[in-house]
Design an enzyme around this catalytic site. Structure first.
Site, PDB file in Angstrom:
ATOM      1  N   HIS A 116     -13.752  -4.849 -10.838  1.00  0.00           N
ATOM      2  CA  HIS A 116     -14.491  -4.546  -9.606  1.00  0.00           C
ATOM      3  C   HIS A 116     -16.004  -4.695  -9.785  1.00  0.00           C
ATOM      4  O   HIS A 116     -16.735  -4.778  -8.799  1.00  0.00           O
ATOM      5  CB  HIS A 116     -14.139  -3.145  -9.094  1.00  0.00           C
ATOM      6  CG  HIS A 116     -14.732  -2.013  -9.855  1.00  0.00           C
ATOM      7  ND1 HIS A 116     -14.028  -1.288 -10.783  1.00  0.00           N
ATOM      8  CD2 HIS A 116     -15.972  -1.451  -9.815  1.00  0.00           C
ATOM      9  CE1 HIS A 116     -14.798  -0.337 -11.278  1.00  0.00           C
ATOM     10  NE2 HIS A 116     -15.992  -0.411 -10.710  1.00  0.00           N
ATOM     11  N   ASP A 147      -7.749  -3.755 -13.358  1.00  0.00           N
ATOM     12  CA  ASP A 147      -9.195  -3.660 -13.134  1.00  0.00           C
ATOM     13  C   ASP A 147      -9.982  -4.022 -14.399  1.00  0.00           C
ATOM     14  O   ASP A 147     -10.947  -3.355 -14.759  1.00  0.00           O
ATOM     15  CB  ASP A 147      -9.591  -2.264 -12.649  1.00  0.00           C
ATOM     16  CG  ASP A 147     -11.001  -2.243 -12.052  1.00  0.00           C
ATOM     17  OD1 ASP A 147     -11.494  -3.325 -11.658  1.00  0.00           O
ATOM     18  OD2 ASP A 147     -11.612  -1.167 -12.000  1.00  0.00           O
ATOM     19  N   GLY A 219     -22.267   3.055 -12.075  1.00  0.00           N
ATOM     20  CA  GLY A 219     -23.018   2.236 -13.036  1.00  0.00           C
ATOM     21  C   GLY A 219     -22.410   2.292 -14.425  1.00  0.00           C
ATOM     22  O   GLY A 219     -22.658   1.428 -15.260  1.00  0.00           O
ATOM     23  N   ASN A 220     -21.597   3.328 -14.693  1.00  0.00           N
ATOM     24  CA  ASN A 220     -20.875   3.431 -15.965  1.00  0.00           C
ATOM     25  C   ASN A 220     -19.640   2.523 -15.999  1.00  0.00           C
ATOM     26  O   ASN A 220     -19.077   2.281 -17.067  1.00  0.00           O
ATOM     27  CB  ASN A 220     -20.406   4.860 -16.223  1.00  0.00           C
ATOM     28  CG  ASN A 220     -21.455   5.710 -16.917  1.00  0.00           C
ATOM     29  OD1 ASN A 220     -22.009   6.628 -16.325  1.00  0.00           O
ATOM     30  ND2 ASN A 220     -21.735   5.413 -18.179  1.00  0.00           N
ATOM     31  N   SER A 221     -19.206   2.051 -14.844  1.00  0.00           N
ATOM     32  CA  SER A 221     -17.977   1.262 -14.771  1.00  0.00           C
ATOM     33  C   SER A 221     -18.029   0.074 -15.717  1.00  0.00           C
ATOM     34  O   SER A 221     -18.965  -0.730 -15.695  1.00  0.00           O
ATOM     35  CB  SER A 221     -17.760   0.750 -13.341  1.00  0.00           C
ATOM     36  OG  SER A 221     -17.431   1.799 -12.480  1.00  0.00           O
ATOM     37  N   LEU A 273      11.663  -6.723 -13.268  1.00  0.00           N
ATOM     38  CA  LEU A 273      13.088  -6.438 -13.139  1.00  0.00           C
ATOM     39  C   LEU A 273      13.654  -6.870 -11.789  1.00  0.00           C
ATOM     40  O   LEU A 273      14.776  -7.355 -11.700  1.00  0.00           O
ATOM     41  CB  LEU A 273      13.336  -4.939 -13.309  1.00  0.00           C
ATOM     42  CG  LEU A 273      13.510  -4.395 -14.729  1.00  0.00           C
ATOM     43  CD1 LEU A 273      13.656  -2.879 -14.692  1.00  0.00           C
ATOM     44  CD2 LEU A 273      14.714  -5.017 -15.405  1.00  0.00           C
ATOM     45  N   GLY A 274      12.885  -6.655 -10.734  1.00  0.00           N
ATOM     46  CA  GLY A 274      13.378  -6.955  -9.394  1.00  0.00           C
ATOM     47  C   GLY A 274      14.136  -5.783  -8.797  1.00  0.00           C
ATOM     48  O   GLY A 274      15.249  -5.938  -8.278  1.00  0.00           O
ATOM     49  N   VAL A 275      13.527  -4.585  -8.882  1.00  0.00           N
ATOM     50  CA  VAL A 275      14.125  -3.382  -8.320  1.00  0.00           C
ATOM     51  C   VAL A 275      13.039  -2.560  -7.639  1.00  0.00           C
ATOM     52  O   VAL A 275      11.857  -2.773  -7.880  1.00  0.00           O
ATOM     53  CB  VAL A 275      14.789  -2.508  -9.409  1.00  0.00           C
ATOM     54  CG1 VAL A 275      15.958  -3.219 -10.054  1.00  0.00           C
ATOM     55  CG2 VAL A 275      13.772  -2.068 -10.462  1.00  0.00           C
ATOM     56  N   ILE A 277      11.998   1.523  -7.389  1.00  0.00           N
ATOM     57  CA  ILE A 277      12.289   2.707  -8.195  1.00  0.00           C
ATOM     58  C   ILE A 277      11.585   3.931  -7.621  1.00  0.00           C
ATOM     59  O   ILE A 277      10.623   3.805  -6.861  1.00  0.00           O
ATOM     60  CB  ILE A 277      11.849   2.498  -9.662  1.00  0.00           C
ATOM     61  CG1 ILE A 277      10.368   2.081  -9.728  1.00  0.00           C
ATOM     62  CG2 ILE A 277      12.732   1.487 -10.351  1.00  0.00           C
ATOM     63  CD1 ILE A 277       9.850   1.856 -11.139  1.00  0.00           C
TER      64      ILE A 277
END
Length: 486
Positions: A116, A147, A219-221, A273-275, A277
């Site tokens: 970001h 991120d 600013g710490n990001s 997996l295609g589920v 949950i």
């Protein structure tokens, strides 16, 4: 008076003695050498991106401009003078600038930061401590789901850099320090502890944050969270805007694999997996006959996807992946995503109370394909004959063919919920009018009579009823405790 003074003085001495003993037991770390060693590898990152004028504002301008001949003429004349004819701007757009932090991970100029921080940037500049001239960096790769982003400065070969540590070994209460550029204040150092691990804050699908009380601010990001060995155990990412001393960092063990793939110029690949949950609460565990709430409940299996091909079924509870125990659905998602597509993985499953082992060859997770379409449910004018299950606080009836088609169902099955009583157990369990009940306690129901029979027998025995519900384009489980009402 003298007696009161002696009591007060005695209390003060006791307080000082307790404070001295506490400090003797838990000495504060001296981080001066650590800051001097690691500080030069932390950088300030500034970005510039162009923001184009919104089309809606142009349309509004056109609407009013065509009605010239009033007191707003001077305004439109000035607007056209500065932004071009017909309010369409000068084509240059506006420049938006932002700042963040990052840290060097190799002597040849690779830098880690948050996605970001650099998302949408036209230009990225990197400023080293005590270096007057900022350097231009290019974006090597970005991963929105975690991120993370990787940058590169060309033409450098002897830069100070930091190494990743093992975030899995960090314990709550251990000292950590954050170095970054909060509010643009270069190389600011804060000290704190690991306040918690495995935090889920709704930032993304793989939330597993380290929480710290080392001060983190805007600013710490992208800056590092460092242990007392000088290793990076986290990448500072988020804060609670309304709180103090609550910051969150991406664990280094999650970041290392993502950064390695970006550095190799590859797209970040994750297992699939295609589920769908969900977590297991106490009532659901009771309905499934489980001893505890650990594991991830499969609420639907997507046809033709890896899980379906491997034999996973709706209602299964996955308790381990390749021998590693699974506590909840978020943990299952992270474990599967960490495995490369195409690899075979062994899943430990509880199916209707019995342990089963299933081997699945994983597909590739594609974030763009995960968005679900919400179908129009059409008019509610199907079959008649609502019947009430007062023990649950809801009314049901058979589903019409028109309603089944509107829900995208291949065939007419299940029962339509027409009413949920206010304050009922069903309402509290998030059962809604318009939901379609497909199964009750893992048994298909085709009529209100089937529904009442399962409630009266298996439901009464367990004290709870677990509903498999079709809700728009998804299926979910909802568990409702039974009351004494008849």
């Amino acid at each position: 008076m003298a007696k009161r003074f002696l009591v007060t003085l005695g209390s003060a001495f006791l307080f000082l003695a307790w404070t001295t003993m506490a400090q003797a037991r838990i000495p504060l770390p001296d981080i001066t050498e650590l800051v001097e060693k690691d500080g030069p590898a932390v950088v300030n990152i500034s970005t510039t991106k162009t923001i184009k004028a919104q089309e809606g504002a142009r349309d509004l301008f056109e609407q009013f401009r065509n009605k010239r001949g009033g007191p707003m003429d001077d305004f439109f004349d000035q607007f056209e003078k500065h932004f071009g004819p017909q309010g369409r701007g000068n084509g240059k757009g506006q420049k938006q600038r932002s700042m963040g932090s990052g840290f060097v991970i190799s002597a040849d100029g690779y830098i880690v930061t948050n996605n970001h921080v650099v998302d949408g940037a036209d230009e990225v500049k990197v400023q080293f401590r005590h270096n007057e001239k900022p350097l231009t960096a290019k974006i090597i790769g970005r991963d929105q789901e975690t991120d993370l982003a990787l940058l590169k400065i060309d033409g450098k070969s002897n830069l100070p850099y930091l190494e990743f540590g093992d975030s899995g070994k960090m314990k709550v209460g251990e000292w950590v320090l954050a170095i970054g550029n909060p509010f643009g204040l270069e190389n600011t150092v804060t000290l704190g502890i690991v306040s918690a691990k495995g935090r889920i804050i709704g930032a993304g699908p793989f939330d597993n944050f380290i929480q710290t009380d080392a001060s983190i601010n805007p600013g710490n990001s992208g800056g590092p969270l460092i242990d007392l060995d000088g290793k990076v155990v986290g990448i500072n990412t988020a804060i609670v805007a309304s709180g103090q001393g609550i910051g969150f960092a991406i664990p280094s063990n999650m970041a290392k694999d993502v950064i390695a793939q970006l550095r190799d110029g590859k797209k970040v690949q994750r297992g699939w997996l295609g589920v769908t949950i969900q977590d297991i609460d106490e009532n659901t565990a009771k309905a499934l006959g489980l001893e505890n709430t650990k594991g991830a409940l499969i609420s639907s299996v997507i046809e033709g996807q890896p899980a379906a091909k491997g034999g996973i079924k709706t209602g299964d509870v996955i308790t381990a992946v390749a021998g590693q125990k699974i506590e909840n659905s978020n943990e299952l998602l992270r474990h599967i995503a960490a495995i490369r597509p195409g690899e075979s993985v062994e899943l430990s499953v509880t199916r209707k109370g019995s342990p089963v082992t299933v081997s699945v060859t994983l597909g590739e997770r594609d974030a763009k394909k995960l968005a679900q379409n919400t179908p129009d449910q059409g008019d509610d004018n199907g079959a008649e004959g609502d019947q009430t299950a007062s023990a649950l606080g809801l009314s049901v009836r058979s589903l019409s063919a028109k309603e089944a088609k509107a829900l995208g169902m291949d065939k007419v099955q299940g029962l339509l919920i027409t009413e949920v009583a206010d304050g009922s157990e069903a309402e509290q369990a998030d059962v809604r009018p318009g939901d379609v009940i497909l199964e009750v306690n893992q048994r298909p129901v085709a009529s209100p009579e089937d529904f009442k029979k399962v409630i009266g027998e298996d439901g009464k025995k367990k004290g709870v009823v677990m509903l498999l519900i079709k809700r728009q384009s998804q299926t979910v489980f909802r568990t409702v405790p039974l009351t004494d009402s008849k």
